[in-house]
Design a protein around this motif. Structure first.
Motif, PDB file in Angstrom:
ATOM      1  N   ALA A 208       0.870  -1.172   0.000  1.00 37.48           N
ATOM      2  CA  ALA A 208       0.000   0.000   0.000  1.00 37.48           C
ATOM      3  C   ALA A 208       0.908   1.223   0.000  1.00 37.48           C
ATOM      4  O   ALA A 208       1.581   1.502   1.000  1.00 37.48           O
ATOM      5  N   PRO A 209       0.957   1.970  -1.107  1.00 42.65           N
ATOM      6  CA  PRO A 209       1.886   3.100  -1.198  1.00 42.65           C
ATOM      7  C   PRO A 209       1.492   4.245  -0.277  1.00 42.65           C
ATOM      8  O   PRO A 209       0.306   4.452   0.021  1.00 42.65           O
ATOM      9  N   LEU A 210       2.483   4.978   0.147  1.00 39.33           N
ATOM     10  CA  LEU A 210       2.247   6.167   0.951  1.00 39.33           C
ATOM     11  C   LEU A 210       2.072   7.382   0.045  1.00 39.33           C
ATOM     12  O   LEU A 210       2.411   7.356  -1.141  1.00 39.33           O
ATOM     13  N   VAL A 211       1.550   8.440   0.608  1.00 34.45           N
ATOM     14  CA  VAL A 211       1.414   9.687  -0.130  1.00 34.45           C
ATOM     15  C   VAL A 211       2.801  10.165  -0.576  1.00 34.45           C
ATOM     16  O   VAL A 211       3.734  10.237   0.226  1.00 34.45           O
ATOM     17  N   GLY A 212       2.936  10.470  -1.865  1.00 28.55           N
ATOM     18  CA  GLY A 212       4.201  10.967  -2.388  1.00 28.55           C
ATOM     19  C   GLY A 212       5.183   9.894  -2.787  1.00 28.55           C
ATOM     20  O   GLY A 212       6.271  10.215  -3.278  1.00 28.55           O
ATOM     21  N   ALA A 213       4.846   8.627  -2.576  1.00 29.26           N
ATOM     22  CA  ALA A 213       5.743   7.523  -2.942  1.00 29.26           C
ATOM     23  C   ALA A 213       4.937   6.440  -3.632  1.00 29.26           C
ATOM     24  O   ALA A 213       4.640   5.392  -3.050  1.00 29.26           O
ATOM     25  N   PRO A 214       4.550   6.662  -4.887  1.00 30.00           N
ATOM     26  CA  PRO A 214       3.695   5.706  -5.584  1.00 30.00           C
ATOM     27  C   PRO A 214       4.338   4.350  -5.797  1.00 30.00           C
ATOM     28  O   PRO A 214       3.647   3.341  -5.919  1.00 30.00           O
ATOM     29  N   GLU A 215       5.662   4.307  -5.842  1.00 30.95           N
ATOM     30  CA  GLU A 215       6.360   3.032  -6.040  1.00 30.95           C
ATOM     31  C   GLU A 215       7.594   3.003  -5.149  1.00 30.95           C
ATOM     32  O   GLU A 215       8.344   3.986  -5.083  1.00 30.95           O
ATOM     33  N   THR A 216       7.804   1.885  -4.481  1.00 35.09           N
ATOM     34  CA  THR A 216       8.938   1.765  -3.574  1.00 35.09           C
ATOM     35  C   THR A 216       9.710   0.476  -3.840  1.00 35.09           C
ATOM     36  O   THR A 216       9.199  -0.464  -4.451  1.00 35.09           O
ATOM     37  N   VAL A 217      10.948   0.462  -3.350  1.00 34.54           N
ATOM     38  CA  VAL A 217      11.797  -0.731  -3.410  1.00 34.54           C
ATOM     39  C   VAL A 217      12.433  -0.915  -2.040  1.00 34.54           C
ATOM     40  O   VAL A 217      12.448   0.014  -1.218  1.00 34.54           O
ATOM     41  N   LEU A 218      12.947  -2.104  -1.792  1.00 36.75           N
ATOM     42  CA  LEU A 218      13.662  -2.329  -0.544  1.00 36.75           C
ATOM     43  C   LEU A 218      14.873  -1.408  -0.467  1.00 36.75           C
ATOM     44  O   LEU A 218      15.583  -1.206  -1.456  1.00 36.75           O
ATOM     45  N   ASP A 219      15.098  -0.848   0.686  1.00 41.14           N
ATOM     46  CA  ASP A 219      16.228   0.060   0.906  1.00 41.14           C
ATOM     47  C   ASP A 219      17.520  -0.749   0.899  1.00 41.14           C
ATOM     48  O   ASP A 219      17.793  -1.522   1.820  1.00 41.14           O
ATOM     49  N   GLU A 220      18.326  -0.572  -0.142  1.00 37.53           N
ATOM     50  CA  GLU A 220      19.557  -1.354  -0.273  1.00 37.53           C
ATOM     51  C   GLU A 220      20.594  -1.012   0.788  1.00 37.53           C
ATOM     52  O   GLU A 220      21.494  -1.804   1.067  1.00 37.53           O
ATOM     53  N   GLY A 221      20.485   0.177   1.376  1.00 39.39           N
ATOM     54  CA  GLY A 221      21.442   0.564   2.401  1.00 39.39           C
ATOM     55  C   GLY A 221      21.103   0.059   3.790  1.00 39.39           C
ATOM     56  O   GLY A 221      21.892   0.222   4.724  1.00 39.39           O
ATOM     57  N   TRP A 222      19.952  -0.573   3.938  1.00 34.59           N
ATOM     58  CA  TRP A 222      19.514  -1.041   5.254  1.00 34.59           C
ATOM     59  C   TRP A 222      20.141  -2.398   5.549  1.00 34.59           C
ATOM     60  O   TRP A 222      19.943  -3.363   4.820  1.00 34.59           O
ATOM     61  N   SER A 223      20.871  -2.486   6.643  1.00 32.09           N
ATOM     62  CA  SER A 223      21.536  -3.730   7.025  1.00 32.09           C
ATOM     63  C   SER A 223      20.802  -4.485   8.114  1.00 32.09           C
ATOM     64  O   SER A 223      21.126  -5.629   8.412  1.00 32.09           O
ATOM     65  N   GLY A 224      19.826  -3.839   8.739  1.00 27.31           N
ATOM     66  CA  GLY A 224      19.115  -4.489   9.835  1.00 27.31           C
ATOM     67  C   GLY A 224      19.867  -4.434  11.143  1.00 27.31           C
ATOM     68  O   GLY A 224      19.451  -5.052  12.131  1.00 27.31           O
ATOM     69  N   ALA A 225      20.975  -3.703  11.189  1.00 30.47           N
ATOM     70  CA  ALA A 225      21.769  -3.617  12.409  1.00 30.47           C
ATOM     71  C   ALA A 225      20.964  -2.973  13.529  1.00 30.47           C
ATOM     72  O   ALA A 225      20.161  -2.076  13.295  1.00 30.47           O
ATOM     73  N   GLY A 226      21.183  -3.453  14.745  1.00 29.77           N
ATOM     74  CA  GLY A 226      20.515  -2.875  15.899  1.00 29.77           C
ATOM     75  C   GLY A 226      19.132  -3.398  16.150  1.00 29.77           C
ATOM     76  O   GLY A 226      18.482  -2.971  17.105  1.00 29.77           O
TER      77      GLY A 226
END
Length: 288
Positions: A208-226
């Protein structure tokens, strides 16, 4: 919400220890002088350091799990000054009602958050201008749904109604560089409802897209640390070319509670990586 010539002892010289003069045999040896008492300020300092060591030891035991698997630059508060992270106030978990366990303790298999949900919201960082409408209090489900694009809002509203959320709390702020942040915590009656809502709004094939972001992809910079063990995090970035602002979003599912973190910034500078990831990490840790 994963990282430093020994001097000769006094009274010795190159030829070895300096001989001690012998007392004449016909004189009794004087009683040894009593050891001087340390000054009171020294005693007070020792006492303070002893207490500090005990306190820090106890705190370290409770926080080690959150940082032992993280790189130094992934640990909130331990990054270099130039990495761009925000200066958040010192964080602490809120008090619990008497007899209530934390969500991931042995006595809480249902992973329920018994603390006041509003107290689990990440505070605004230093220098931020707080959104008066999202000041850390309760908000309506309609306010939460307003984050989603209009063409998908009705579907999300129906899913949310089916999951019967108990509470929604929110906080928002804007930084001097124009970066806007909004955090929502939605508490459900069980972990199953929280995960189902997550899967229905951001699962494979059902985003379900958010306002202002009609299309999204997984954040490649996210490592899941923490990330706190037992929680789940889902971090997305807007697909280029960005619209009027680059919109980034992160979901955290922690037991019976779902968090949505939204950041955006207008203009060519875009939304920076570091403070966005830092915000998701810290909100995750507060929920864990």
């Amino acid at each position: 919400m994963t990282e430093q010539t020994t001097d000769a002892p006094a009274g010795t010289g190159p030829a070895g220890p300096t001989p001690v003069p012998q007392m004449p045999e016909h004189l009794p040896a004087p009683d040894p002088a009593p050891s001087p008492k340390p000054p009171r300020r020294v005693l007070r300092a020792v006492a303070r350091w002893t207490v500090a060591a005990v306190v820090l030891g106890g705190l370290g035991a409770g926080t080690a799990f959150g940082i032992t698997s993280m790189e130094r630059t992934d640990v909130p508060g331990l990054a270099t000054e130039s990495d761009g992270r925000w200066d958040y106030p010192q964080l602490s978990l809120p008090a619990l009602p008497a007899g209530s366990p934390r969500p991931y303790s042995d006595g809480n298999v249902a992973e329920i958050h018994h603390a006041d949900l509003r107290r689990l919201l990440l505070p605004a960082p230093v220098g931020a201008t707080v959104d008066k409408k999202l000041d850390g209090g309760w908000v309506s489900t309609e306010r939460y749904l307003s984050e989603y694009a209009k063409d998908s809002r009705s579907d999300v509203a129906q899913t949310l109604e089916d999951a019967a959320p108990r509470h929604v709390a929110a906080r928002g702020w804007t930084m001097p560089d124009g970066t806007s942040t909004r955090i929502y915590l939605v508490q459900f009656n069980s972990t199953a409802f929280a995960q189902h809502f997550m899967d229905s709004t951001s699962g494979s094939g059902s985003e379900a897209p958010l306002v202002g972001a009609p299309e999204t992809v997984l954040d490649e910079g996210w490592s899941g640390a923490g990330k706190v063990p037992g929680t789940s995090s889902y971090v997305y970035d807007e697909v280029k070319p960005y619209g009027g602002a680059r919109v980034r979003q992160g979901y955290v599912v922690a037991g019976d509670t779902l968090a949505l973190v939204v950041q955006s910034r207008k203009g060519k500078e875009s939304t920076p990586d570091v403070p966005f990831h830092q915000t998701v990490i810290l909100q995750n840790q507060l929920l864990g």
